[in-house]
Design a protein around this motif. Structure first.
Motif, PDB file in Angstrom:
ATOM      1  N   VAL A   1      -8.135 -13.886 -10.445  1.00 52.69           N
ATOM      2  CA  VAL A   1      -7.057 -13.276 -11.226  1.00 52.69           C
ATOM      3  C   VAL A   1      -7.468 -11.897 -11.715  1.00 52.69           C
ATOM      4  O   VAL A   1      -6.729 -10.913 -11.602  1.00 52.69           O
ATOM      5  CB  VAL A   1      -6.672 -14.179 -12.417  1.00 52.69           C
ATOM      6  N   VAL A   2      -8.688 -11.826 -12.259  1.00 51.19           N
ATOM      7  CA  VAL A   2      -9.187 -10.532 -12.743  1.00 51.19           C
ATOM      8  C   VAL A   2      -9.308  -9.551 -11.584  1.00 51.19           C
ATOM      9  O   VAL A   2      -8.983  -8.372 -11.701  1.00 51.19           O
ATOM     10  CB  VAL A   2     -10.540 -10.716 -13.456  1.00 51.19           C
ATOM     11  N   ALA A   3      -9.782 -10.072 -10.426  1.00 52.07           N
ATOM     12  CA  ALA A   3      -9.924  -9.198  -9.259  1.00 52.07           C
ATOM     13  C   ALA A   3      -8.579  -8.624  -8.836  1.00 52.07           C
ATOM     14  O   ALA A   3      -8.458  -7.436  -8.518  1.00 52.07           O
ATOM     15  CB  ALA A   3     -10.546  -9.981  -8.104  1.00 52.07           C
ATOM     16  N   TRP A   4      -7.553  -9.481  -8.815  1.00 48.96           N
ATOM     17  CA  TRP A   4      -6.226  -8.978  -8.464  1.00 48.96           C
ATOM     18  C   TRP A   4      -5.754  -7.932  -9.462  1.00 48.96           C
ATOM     19  O   TRP A   4      -5.117  -6.955  -9.098  1.00 48.96           O
ATOM     20  CB  TRP A   4      -5.233 -10.140  -8.393  1.00 48.96           C
ATOM     21  N   ARG A   5      -6.074  -8.134 -10.767  1.00 47.50           N
ATOM     22  CA  ARG A   5      -5.674  -7.136 -11.780  1.00 47.50           C
ATOM     23  C   ARG A   5      -6.324  -5.794 -11.482  1.00 47.50           C
ATOM     24  O   ARG A   5      -5.676  -4.748 -11.527  1.00 47.50           O
ATOM     25  CB  ARG A   5      -6.095  -7.599 -13.181  1.00 47.50           C
ATOM     26  N   ILE A   6      -7.625  -5.845 -11.199  1.00 46.91           N
ATOM     27  CA  ILE A   6      -8.311  -4.568 -10.987  1.00 46.91           C
ATOM     28  C   ILE A   6      -7.863  -3.917  -9.694  1.00 46.91           C
ATOM     29  O   ILE A   6      -7.805  -2.697  -9.576  1.00 46.91           O
ATOM     30  CB  ILE A   6      -9.843  -4.761 -11.007  1.00 46.91           C
ATOM     31  N   ILE A   7      -7.505  -4.753  -8.672  1.00 46.96           N
ATOM     32  CA  ILE A   7      -6.995  -4.188  -7.426  1.00 46.96           C
ATOM     33  C   ILE A   7      -5.681  -3.463  -7.674  1.00 46.96           C
ATOM     34  O   ILE A   7      -5.432  -2.356  -7.181  1.00 46.96           O
ATOM     35  CB  ILE A   7      -6.817  -5.301  -6.367  1.00 46.96           C
ATOM     36  N   ILE A   8      -4.809  -4.109  -8.486  1.00 45.67           N
ATOM     37  CA  ILE A   8      -3.531  -3.482  -8.812  1.00 45.67           C
ATOM     38  C   ILE A   8      -3.742  -2.185  -9.584  1.00 45.67           C
ATOM     39  O   ILE A   8      -3.149  -1.146  -9.288  1.00 45.67           O
ATOM     40  CB  ILE A   8      -2.650  -4.455  -9.624  1.00 45.67           C
ATOM     41  N   ILE A   9      -4.646  -2.233 -10.596  1.00 45.63           N
ATOM     42  CA  ILE A   9      -4.933  -1.034 -11.395  1.00 45.63           C
ATOM     43  C   ILE A   9      -5.516   0.058 -10.511  1.00 45.63           C
ATOM     44  O   ILE A   9      -5.140   1.228 -10.586  1.00 45.63           O
ATOM     45  CB  ILE A   9      -5.899  -1.372 -12.547  1.00 45.63           C
ATOM     46  N   SER A  10      -6.444  -0.337  -9.613  1.00 49.32           N
ATOM     47  CA  SER A  10      -7.051   0.645  -8.712  1.00 49.32           C
ATOM     48  C   SER A  10      -6.000   1.260  -7.801  1.00 49.32           C
ATOM     49  O   SER A  10      -6.042   2.446  -7.495  1.00 49.32           O
ATOM     50  CB  SER A  10      -8.141  -0.021  -7.881  1.00 49.32           C
ATOM     51  N   GLY A  11      -5.033   0.417  -7.382  1.00 50.70           N
ATOM     52  CA  GLY A  11      -3.968   0.943  -6.538  1.00 50.70           C
ATOM     53  C   GLY A  11      -3.132   1.974  -7.245  1.00 50.70           C
ATOM     54  O   GLY A  11      -2.754   3.001  -6.670  1.00 50.70           O
ATOM     55  N   ILE A  12      -2.858   1.712  -8.521  1.00 49.01           N
ATOM     56  CA  ILE A  12      -2.081   2.675  -9.312  1.00 49.01           C
ATOM     57  C   ILE A  12      -2.843   3.984  -9.452  1.00 49.01           C
ATOM     58  O   ILE A  12      -2.294   5.071  -9.275  1.00 49.01           O
ATOM     59  CB  ILE A  12      -1.750   2.085 -10.689  1.00 49.01           C
TER      60      ILE A  12
ATOM     61  N   ASP B   1      -7.986 -12.092 -21.987  1.00 46.65           N
ATOM     62  CA  ASP B   1      -7.504 -10.773 -22.402  1.00 46.65           C
ATOM     63  C   ASP B   1      -8.313  -9.690 -21.703  1.00 46.65           C
ATOM     64  O   ASP B   1      -9.499  -9.873 -21.401  1.00 46.65           O
ATOM     65  CB  ASP B   1      -7.634 -10.642 -23.925  1.00 46.65           C
ATOM     66  N   ASN B   2      -7.664  -8.556 -21.449  1.00 47.85           N
ATOM     67  CA  ASN B   2      -8.347  -7.460 -20.751  1.00 47.85           C
ATOM     68  C   ASN B   2      -9.608  -6.996 -21.456  1.00 47.85           C
ATOM     69  O   ASN B   2     -10.523  -6.472 -20.821  1.00 47.85           O
ATOM     70  CB  ASN B   2      -7.395  -6.273 -20.580  1.00 47.85           C
ATOM     71  N   ASP B   3      -9.652  -7.117 -22.789  1.00 38.52           N
ATOM     72  CA  ASP B   3     -10.798  -6.645 -23.554  1.00 38.52           C
ATOM     73  C   ASP B   3     -11.861  -7.724 -23.750  1.00 38.52           C
ATOM     74  O   ASP B   3     -12.870  -7.488 -24.419  1.00 38.52           O
ATOM     75  CB  ASP B   3     -10.337  -6.131 -24.927  1.00 38.52           C
ATOM     76  N   ASP B   4     -11.644  -8.897 -23.216  1.00 33.05           N
ATOM     77  CA  ASP B   4     -12.608  -9.973 -23.344  1.00 33.05           C
ATOM     78  C   ASP B   4     -13.914  -9.582 -22.643  1.00 33.05           C
ATOM     79  O   ASP B   4     -13.908  -8.979 -21.575  1.00 33.05           O
ATOM     80  CB  ASP B   4     -12.039 -11.255 -22.724  1.00 33.05           C
ATOM     81  N   GLU B   5     -15.069  -9.944 -23.261  1.00 34.80           N
ATOM     82  CA  GLU B   5     -16.357  -9.586 -22.675  1.00 34.80           C
ATOM     83  C   GLU B   5     -16.513 -10.135 -21.267  1.00 34.80           C
ATOM     84  O   GLU B   5     -17.117  -9.508 -20.404  1.00 34.80           O
ATOM     85  CB  GLU B   5     -17.500 -10.099 -23.563  1.00 34.80           C
ATOM     86  N   ARG B   6     -15.951 -11.302 -21.029  1.00 36.70           N
ATOM     87  CA  ARG B   6     -16.069 -11.903 -19.702  1.00 36.70           C
ATOM     88  C   ARG B   6     -15.315 -11.072 -18.658  1.00 36.70           C
ATOM     89  O   ARG B   6     -15.777 -10.926 -17.526  1.00 36.70           O
ATOM     90  CB  ARG B   6     -15.556 -13.347 -19.763  1.00 36.70           C
ATOM     91  N   VAL B   7     -14.158 -10.556 -19.046  1.00 34.65           N
ATOM     92  CA  VAL B   7     -13.409  -9.684 -18.139  1.00 34.65           C
ATOM     93  C   VAL B   7     -14.186  -8.393 -17.900  1.00 34.65           C
ATOM     94  O   VAL B   7     -14.288  -7.906 -16.766  1.00 34.65           O
ATOM     95  CB  VAL B   7     -12.011  -9.384 -18.702  1.00 34.65           C
ATOM     96  N   LYS B   8     -14.737  -7.842 -18.965  1.00 35.12           N
ATOM     97  CA  LYS B   8     -15.510  -6.605 -18.837  1.00 35.12           C
ATOM     98  C   LYS B   8     -16.702  -6.806 -17.905  1.00 35.12           C
ATOM     99  O   LYS B   8     -17.044  -5.925 -17.100  1.00 35.12           O
ATOM    100  CB  LYS B   8     -15.984  -6.129 -20.216  1.00 35.12           C
ATOM    101  N   CYS B   9     -17.356  -7.945 -18.014  1.00 28.06           N
ATOM    102  CA  CYS B   9     -18.477  -8.239 -17.130  1.00 28.06           C
ATOM    103  C   CYS B   9     -18.043  -8.218 -15.666  1.00 28.06           C
ATOM    104  O   CYS B   9     -18.698  -7.614 -14.806  1.00 28.06           O
ATOM    105  CB  CYS B   9     -19.061  -9.616 -17.468  1.00 28.06           C
TER     106      CYS B   9
END
Length: 626
Positions: free
Chosen positions: A10-21, A601-609
């Motif tokens: 899920v996080v990977a898809w988020r970052i892929i979408i953000i990277s695409g933007i 959440d996007n700011d969660d340490e686990r997401v940041k990792c």
């Protein structure tokens, strides 16, 4: 394990979408979409002139001639702009005049004033006009250290609590009608101020003179004859200081009519206003020199505004433009110097420089106001320019060295030289900025809508207005905000710098962090959250390390630079540090637990990792391909 894998996906898809933007934004200049006009955007507030972080001028909405521009701190920048057409004055900048006259002046404006004071609580009603203070001590204000202090105090104040009553005689209250009345004061540390028993204000420490307008109700309490300004002040430590007085509005420009705003354009490098002043149309353009690409002016503490008048009628008009800057309001009472140098009329007060072409320009100084005016006629093509420069007096200290600002890297340049360089080619600079604005405008609208443009275009100047550029001892560009090398602030600025292709500035944000971490004294496995407060790089200001966020942000920002430049060189220079931070994140990941349901959440340490490790993985791929 399946849950953790799901969350990572899920996080990977988020970052892929953000990277695409981000990729879309970065590549949008190649779109076939056509934009044939400027945007007409009007952000709620934006930087008019990016000069230095101490003096960068902001405006709220379209209020250029409804209120005064402000500095980044929120303090008023007291400039009034008038256009006189056939003798009639139109105000195109500022509010009604900030000129003030003393009813009861401060100590720095006089040789002092007599007041009654007590170090002990005098009892209920001590602030009332009718209170009997005949047994109080009497002293000459201001109150505080009487020797070796920056402010002119005449009576020593050495206790924690302090009560002062100042008697003010008003001969005719009618002079206050239709005039604003202000309380001016300076205090260390806390103050409560009353007028004839009515509460006026409460505030904390200020080393500069503050000014606050009295409400109509407070002004109505002033009477003919004896009035009392009463102050309670508390000193919580160190030297105590108290000075206060009353001032009345001086309506020097009371006859000026607000000009009618016809049009406002906010672009990446400049803001344009068009006003109607009777039969004459006035165009004002605010241009930030630091944003020029044709000439290397990064970090130049100079901005300018151009003015030009036009008329459709065949009648000839006598037109004069006037600028009034209240230096007392801005700096306190200071010396004003003026001179002419190579066809430019210069005025200096404190660290602020103003200049206009000497031809047809008149300078005067009244009550600590700088007044520059110029007749507009066919001889000067009905146009002109006002230059503004500011010289910060602090020297940046980094790792035991004093680093110079980029604009003065050899230590031989002066602000006035930069101003003349800008002034002598301001029309070329203006034309270049027009081209830049058109290009960035097209890119913004191709990448998004009007809301996107309103956010992105002013962000260019906002970045410049809040950052300083200095040169390190090994000739690397360092870029600092007020909190030095704040990793989160750098991360938040990267989308703007990426959009405007400012990879050098992106590196400038990261260079001091890499240098700090590569020093022998930094032994932690993650980068600092910040490295101090301007002008001294000493130690981290934030109490928490925010280690995961700092390491992840640095990895993501470095990846953005490598992808933008399509060159692995910058990451290669700091590869050891990048690997160390990635190892740290990997170790943290092994100790983390993930929830069985829901998204993080996007700011969660686990997401940041995850984001940091994904950026590192991308760097590893780029290392082998670039």
């Amino acid at each position: 394990m399946e849950i953790r894998t799901h969350i990572r996906l899920v996080v990977a898809w988020r970052i892929i979408i953000i990277s695409g933007i981000i990729s879309l934004i970065y590549a949008c200049s190649y779109s076939d979409k056509k934009i044939s006009h400027l945007s007409g955007i009007a952000p709620s507030e934006h930087t008019l002139l990016a000069i230095t972080p101490d003096v960068s001028i902001k405006v709220i909405g379209d209020s250029l001639n409804k209120s005064y521009p402000q500095l980044r701190t929120g303090k008023v920048f007291p400039i009034t702009g008038l256009l006189r057409v056939d003798g009639k004055a139109y105000r195109f900048m500022g509010d009604d005049s900030l000129r003030i006259s003393p009813l009861a002046p401060l100590s720095e404006d006089t040789i002092g004033w007599m007041g009654k004071y007590s170090f002990l609580y005098p009892g209920k009603g001590w602030e009332l006009r009718e209170y009997d203070d005949s047994l109080w001590n009497e002293g000459n204000g201001a109150f505080g250290p009487t020797k070796g202090y920056y402010y002119p105090a005449h009576t020593l104040w050495g206790a924690e609590n302090f009560y002062v009553r100042r008697h003010i005689k008003v001969d005719n209250k009618d002079v206050l009608k239709n005039h604003k009345v202000y309380a001016r004061y300076v205090c260390d540390d806390q103050i409560k101020l009353f007028c004839n028993g009515g509460f006026l204000l409460e505030n904390g420490f200020t080393h500069r003179t503050k000014c606050q307008r009295l409400t109509d109700e407070a002004v109505s309490q002033i009477v003919d004859g004896d009035n009392v300004l009463a102050a309670y002040c508390r000193n919580t430590g160190g030297a105590g200081l108290l000075d206060f007085g009353l001032y009345i509005e001086n309506k020097t420009y009371a006859d000026a009519e607000p000009a009618t705003l016809k049009e406002m354009e906010v672009q990446a490098t400049q803001t344009q206003f068009i006003f109607q002043c009777g039969d004459v149309e006035l165009q004002i353009d605010f241009v930030s020199s630091s944003l020029s690409e044709k000439w290397n002016m990064t970090g130049w503490p100079v901005g300018f505004l151009t003015y030009q008048v036009r008329t459709k009628s065949e009648k000839e008009h006598t037109v004069e433009v006037l600028f009034d800057v209240d230096t007392e309001w801005m700096f306190g009472k200071r010396k004003i110097d003026s001179w002419v140098d190579k066809d430019w009329c210069f005025v200096k007060s404190d660290s602020l420089y103003l200049a206009m072409a000497a031809d047809e320009t008149t300078f005067s100084c009244e009550d600590n106001h700088i007044i520059l005016s110029q007749k507009l006629c066919a001889g000067n093509e009905n146009r002109g320019v006002l230059l503004l420069g500011y010289e910060e007096g602090k020297t940046f200290q980094y790792s035991g060295e004093s680093l110079r600002p980029l604009w003065n890297k050899d230590g031989t340049r002066e602000i006035k030289e930069l101003m003349m360089s800008v002034g002598n080619r301001y029309q070329e600079l203006k034309a270049e900025c027009n081209k830049l604005d058109y290009r960035w405008n097209i890119k913004a609208f191709q990448a998004g809508n009007k809301a996107f443009a309103e956010q992105m275009l002013p962000a260019y100047r906002n970045f410049i207005s809040s950052h300083r550029f200095v040169l390190s001892s090994d000739n690397k560009l360092f870029c600092f905000g007020d909190t030095l090398s704040n990793v989160r602030e750098a991360y938040e600025n990267f989308p703007t710098l990426l959009f405007f292709n400012c990879t050098d500035w992106m590196k400038g944000l990261l260079n001091p962090i890499f240098a700090y971490c590569e020093d022998i004294y930094w032994v932690k496995k993650y980068p600092p959250y910040d490295i101090g407060l301007y002008p001294i790089a000493s130690k981290q200001v934030k109490l928490e390390d925010c280690a995961v966020e700092a390491a992840s942000n640095m990895l993501m920002m470095t990846t953005a630079i490598v992808e933008a430049e399509q060159d692995f060189g910058y990451a290669d220079m700091h590869w050891k540090q990048l690997c160390l931070w990635a190892d740290y994140l990997q170790e943290r990941m092994k100790k983390m637990t993930f929830p069985s349901v829901g998204l993080l959440d996007n700011d969660d340490e686990r997401v940041k990792c995850v984001l940091g490790l994904m950026a590192y993985h991308k760097l590893v791929q780029l290392k082998g391909n670039l």
